[in-house]
Every structure is written in C-alpha cells, then in structure tokens.
Write a protein that holds these residues in place. Sequence first.
Motif, PDB file in Angstrom:
ATOM      1  N   VAL A  66      -4.122  -4.922   9.493  1.00 59.04           N
ATOM      2  CA  VAL A  66      -3.287  -3.940   8.803  1.00 59.04           C
ATOM      3  C   VAL A  66      -2.193  -3.489   9.756  1.00 59.04           C
ATOM      4  CG1 VAL A  66      -3.181  -1.754   7.565  1.00 59.04           C
ATOM      5  CG2 VAL A  66      -5.295  -3.064   7.551  1.00 59.04           C
TER       6      VAL A  66
ATOM      7  N   LYS B 108       6.359   4.551   4.417  1.00 62.42           N
ATOM      8  CA  LYS B 108       6.026   3.432   5.296  1.00 62.42           C
ATOM      9  C   LYS B 108       5.946   2.122   4.520  1.00 62.42           C
ATOM     10  CE  LYS B 108       0.957   3.969   4.971  1.00 62.42           C
ATOM     11  NZ  LYS B 108       0.937   5.005   3.940  1.00 62.42           N
TER      12      LYS B 108
ATOM     13  N   LEU C 178      -7.029   3.259   9.076  1.00 62.92           N
ATOM     14  CA  LEU C 178      -6.126   3.355   7.929  1.00 62.92           C
ATOM     15  C   LEU C 178      -6.862   3.066   6.625  1.00 62.92           C
ATOM     16  CD1 LEU C 178      -2.922   1.569   9.305  1.00 62.92           C
ATOM     17  CD2 LEU C 178      -3.114   3.981   8.678  1.00 62.92           C
TER      18      LEU C 178
ATOM     19  N   MET D 244      -3.950   4.055   0.894  1.00 61.55           N
ATOM     20  CA  MET D 244      -3.961   2.583   0.963  1.00 61.55           C
ATOM     21  C   MET D 244      -4.403   1.946  -0.357  1.00 61.55           C
ATOM     22  SD  MET D 244      -2.941   1.958   4.041  1.00 61.55           S
ATOM     23  CE  MET D 244      -3.400   0.255   4.364  1.00 61.55           C
TER      24      MET D 244
ATOM     25  N   THR E 199       1.713  -1.203   9.861  1.00 63.00           N
ATOM     26  CA  THR E 199       2.650  -0.343   9.130  1.00 63.00           C
ATOM     27  C   THR E 199       3.900  -0.105   9.970  1.00 63.00           C
ATOM     28  OG1 THR E 199       1.735   1.723   9.982  1.00 63.00           O
ATOM     29  CG2 THR E 199       0.762   0.862   7.956  1.00 63.00           C
TER      30      THR E 199
ATOM     31  N   THR F  21       3.755  -1.247   4.416  1.00 60.92           N
ATOM     32  CA  THR F  21       2.411  -1.652   4.840  1.00 60.92           C
ATOM     33  C   THR F  21       2.201  -3.137   4.581  1.00 60.92           C
ATOM     34  OG1 THR F  21       1.572   0.541   4.235  1.00 60.92           O
ATOM     35  CG2 THR F  21      -0.051  -1.192   4.591  1.00 60.92           C
TER      36      THR F  21
END
Length: 481
Positions: A36, A17, A360, A368, A38, A19
């Motif tokens: 945030v 992904k 997340l 993360m 993604t 981000t």
Amino acid sequence: MAAAKEFIVAIELGSSKVTGIAGKKNMDGSITVLAVVTEDSSSFIRKGVVYNIDKTSQCISNIVLKLKNILKTNIAYVYVGVGGQSIRSMRNVIVKNLPEETIVTQEMVDDLMEGNRNMSYQDQEILDAATQEYKVDNQFQLDPVGIQCQRLEGNFMNILWRKQFYRNLNKCFDLAGVAIAEMRLAPLALADSVLTETEKRSGCLLVDLGADTTTVSVYFKNILRHLVVIPLGGNNITKDIASMQMDESAAEAMKLKYASAYTENNDIDNQLMIPIDSDRSVESRKFIEIVEGRVQEIVENVWYQVPAEYANERLLGGIILTGGGSNLKNIETAFRNHTRVEKIRTAKFVTQTIIAKDPLITDRNGTMNTVLGILAKGSMNCAGAEVDPNAGLFDDQQPTTQTTADLHREVRKPSELESGVVLTEAEKLKAEEERRRAEEEAAKKAQKEKGEEKETDDNDGIKKVGSRLKNFLVNLLKEDE
C-alpha cells in the motif's frame, strides 16, 4: 520480500491522497494485501477531480514505481476508480415498437441498451447505465427475453460526468505510461464492498463522507436508483475552524481532537475554553457551533438529494455511513436527528476478508474502503516482468507494456459490461469508430439497393414503352391492310 508473480493493482485518486494498493486473491475468497502506498494530492486534485494533469500523471508514475519497488515486479496495468464532483444520475427511457406477436430476443434488448448508451448529453459523458426495469406492453419485467409483446420499453439510469473531467483522467494515465486494465465507478465498487444484500434489497442510503466531497447512493430491490456527489466534505469543517485565524493543519488537529457532530445543549460547558495555540483559546460553545453548523449543512444536503419516493418507507435497510468523515464523533446522531431514520450504522471496513499488516488497512477507519472495493473487483493479473536487481541506474527497467488501447481492441457490447464498469476513452473511441463504419456501410447498402431498384424501375418503364410502341405499330399495319 520475494518478487510477486501474481497480483491485482488498484489506484484511487482522492481529494486528500492518491492511494495505490496491490493484493492477491486467495482460493478461499480472501484478499492478501501485498503493498500500500499513498501520496498527498491536495495540490492537484480538487473535489475528487484532476485539475493539474502534469502533477497528477507524475503522482501516478510515483505510485506505480513505489509499488514496483516493494513487489520487485513491474506492473503491466492497473484498475482505476472513477469518482468526484459533478457525477450524477439521470433517468432515460428508450421505446421499441414491435410487430404483432413478436417474441423479445436478447438482440432487441441489446438494441435498447445500445440506444441508451449512445444518448448525447451536452458536455457530459455517460460513465455507466444502470438498468432499472423493462416494460413489456403494460407489465414491468427485469428480464423481458422470451416474452411476447408489441411494445418494449427500457428504463435506464445513466450516470454522467463532465467530459473534460473524464478526458483529463484518461490523459493522466496515458502521460504516466500506465495502462488501464479497467475503470470502475468508485461509488458502485464501494457499495458492493460495504453493503449487505439485505440492505440493497430492502432499500438503503449509502453516504460516503470524504475530504472534499460526499457521495450519496440510493439502493432499492438490489438496483442503484440514485447517485450524486455533493461538493462538501470534512475539509469544509476544517476550513471553518481555520477561520479563527489559524493554520489549516492546526485546525485539522483541533477537529480530530475536539470536534463532535452533535452535542446536547445541557452537556455544553460555557466556561470551558479549547486551546488554539499556546497563547489563544476559543469558547467551547463557539467551537461546537462552528462544527455543528457545517455538519448540519452536509446532512441537510445529503437528505435533500434522496428522491421523495425512497425517503421514508423504502429505506428499510436504513442509512450506512462510511469514509473518513464517518469517524467524526456522534455523526450517526446528527443524521438520525435530521432524517428521523433510526436504523443507521457506520461501515468502518469492507465485508471481504482482508489479510494485511499495514496500519492504513488494519486501522479500519473507513478511509480505505473504496480502494479495497476497487481491488476486489479486479480479475486480471497485473504483474509484469520481474525487476532485474543487477540492472544499472539508467537501464530501462520498465518492460514494453501494452497501452490502454492495446488492452481493449475488442469493443464490448453494453450487455457484456458488468455494472459499474466505465469504458476507457480508448474503448469509447474504438466503439464510436465501429459504429460510424457500420452506419456508413448501412448507408452505402441502402443507396445501392435504391439504385438497383431505380434501375429495375427504369427497365420496366422501357419495356412498357416498347410494348406500347409495338402494339401501336401492329394496329397501324392492320389498318393499312
């Protein structure tokens, strides 16, 4: 949410992904995460490397647009993490011989660093140069300035990446129209956010277990000593499970539910069957062997990359595991069994104080950590103009922003660069242009001095010939008399 006036934006391009994160640094040192977002990247990023430029640039545009809509503020520029397959470290030594009783100056040290940065590697780009130490005559020093010597030696560890990967990454942001405030070497930003000073000082091994890659970093005496990215990750385990004739999404679900990095032989139930779907199942032992076989390969490759001089007595800080793959059950045991290192911990979250509500972030599962590390390194306010809520659908909401080249008009010296900072392609082109201009000016100056010297020599020669001729005539006249 009211329009945000001040924030930092970081983007990490991962194998599974992409981000984007926006956060604000508070007076007490904590970071408040404001947004945030993604997007799945499996169709255009492979092993942490861009291989479809158009799709990647479109994804970057989407990430920035989503953040802008949440923040209600345009984004002027972003911080970018650099990582992925083929990143590796290589040692290099630059030597400078000095006249007797010379005292080392900062300019001399800068010349060594500049000489190292200008090293050429075939098809490779120097992302960063970590200074290991300096050798002043026969003594090693971390800071040689002010010491008298006749021989100054700089020991560097250059972090290399394929030029094509480097150019593709820069091109994606150019095509997306997103200016880069600064590029950061992702493994170094991660290390600064999950390792303690004690671990770095006493020696440790940081292993970031990602989807397609595993990054191995070795620290000793607070200095990065080795860095390499292995093209193996959690997705390899998933693909092995999928080889039992199932979809990868189902294999991933099985991995998350049943997989373990290590299982004691006595704990394996030979009668137990693990369901694949409503009609099929697999023996527990077979499933365990598939998972453990791939985990063992990853662990062995990680340990193989650790230089011999650090493999045992210099890893007093132990092994630190992080990334999504560190959530695999008994992963610490798997590493402990192979490496014989007892001191192993899993870094599920960064050491900074993070204030957030998004799952997340709050799940604290290690996925993360890198993007939070990049965010923590940011210092420039990335906020642009406030979004006009009354603007029409086709009105240009994007303000006239600076390009990456505009942001970095001044070329920074190597000594001015913080560890882990990667110069953008625009900065490198500017630096190369200035270096070429300086070399041309130096060549012209030398040629001019050589011409003036020749002219002086010619004039001296003429004077000597004239003097001899005069003496000859004088002597001839004397003989006639």
